[in-house]
Design an enzyme around this catalytic site. Structure first.
Site, PDB file in Angstrom:
ATOM      1  CB  SER A 153      -0.889  -0.001   1.251  1.00 21.52           C
ATOM      2  OG  SER A 153      -1.439   1.274   1.504  1.00 21.52           O
ATOM      3  CE1 TYR A 179      -3.371  -1.819   5.642  1.00 18.94           C
ATOM      4  CE2 TYR A 179      -2.980   0.461   5.020  1.00 18.94           C
ATOM      5  CZ  TYR A 179      -3.329  -0.830   4.681  1.00 18.94           C
ATOM      6  OH  TYR A 179      -3.627  -1.139   3.377  1.00 18.94           O
TER       7      TYR A 179
END
Length: 311
Positions: A153, A179
């Protein structure tokens, strides 16, 4: 180093990327293949002739996809549970041409840990996929041109891997930082595989799919979604211009998994179907891959940190 480029733009779909590519006889695994980007990844690979195993926590959820695509199967896999990963690997037989590490969780609101004490985003997004790749190494070696794809990501630009406190045992838990760290670890996984398994012909690359409406965002609060332009004042989902649809979001994954344009390319990071420039990470960096995400020393250190846990 010259960056790898392809003729496919940001809006290319997974099917367009594999147009004319014949994957007959190839065996592929897609984790999280029963929803979102995973479904489109499976569709594109199976549409090109591959036999695809959908690795998912809930095989029943993949039944419509399995019925739609002959030769596709669904097998139980919980990446947060290393016993489940071992069972999956032990049951695998024969060569494996491609492993697409697609499944993930994002921004769990409270700190959770798995049985080994690993923070759950790191445990699911990185450790489970690391254990899966290590457990399937022999199967990958048996294939002719085996590839591993790790879906990361753009969040990897926001935080490096904190080797001093990776599980947030001392620093305050932050859902986004956790994350981001897990997505940095995902890129480091691809770098580690490319460094350690190249002699066996195994290549590995990481990618960012971009912004897409999927259930990955189920833990995002209303304020965050509105800040992203993905939710209006009445609470309705909207699609900003910079968002992709799932078929577009899956394109880079299948490009790395199966396109002949990527033969021999390894240890790189791609977004929008192109290799990304290595940049300094930070809160205002819009694109690229952070230096800390492709640092070979960090990749080796993380590999050595995780290996005793999964064995």
């Amino acid at each position: 180093m010259t960056l790898t480029t392809t003729p496919f733009g940001k809006r290319a779909t997974a099917a367009e990327v594999l147009d004319g590519v014949d994957l007959s006889g190839r065996r592929m695994i897609v984790t999280g293949g029963s929803s979102g980007l995973g479904v489109e990844t499976v569709r594109a690979l199976a549409g090109a002739g591959a036999r695809v195993t959908v690795a998912t926590r809930d095989p029943a959820a993949a039944e419509p996809l399995v019925k739609e695509l002959p030769g596709t199967e669904a097998v139980a896999l919980d990446l947060g549970d290393l016993a489940s990963v071992r069972s999956f690997c032990d049951a695998w037989s024969g060569p494996l041409d491609g492993l697409v590490a697609n499944a993930g969780v994002m921004m769990l609101p409270t700190r959770q840990v798995n049985a080994q004490g690993w923070e759950m985003q790191l445990a699911t997004n990185y450790l489970g996929h690391f254990a899966l790749a290590v457990g399937l190494e022999d199967a990958l070696r048996q294939a002719e041109k085996p590839r591993v794809v790790v879906v990361s990501s753009g969040a990897q630009l926001r935080a490096g891997f904190d080797f001093d406190d990776p599980q947030f045992e001392r620093r305050p838990y932050d859902p986004f930082v956790a994350y981001a760290q897990s997505k940095t670890a995902d890129v480091l996984l691809a770098v580690g595989i490319s460094r350690r398994w190249a002699e066996h012909g195994i290549t590995a690359n990481a990618c960012a799919p971009g912004w897409i409406h999927t259930n990955l965002a189920r833990h995002l609060d209303r304020e965050t979604l509105q800040a992203l332009g993905a939710l209006d004042a009445d609470g309705n989902l909207v699609t900003p211009d910079y968002f992709k649809n799932p078929a577009q979001g899956a394109a880079t994954s299948v490009l790395l998994a199966a396109s002949p344009l990527l033969d021999g390319v390894s240890g790189r990071y791609f977004e929008d179907n192109q290799e990304s420039e290595v940049v300094d990470g930070g809160p205002d960096v819009p694109a690229g891959v952070a230096k800390w995400s492709v640092d070979p020393g960090a990749a080796d250190r993380l590999w050595d940190h995780a290996l005793p846990v999964v064995r």
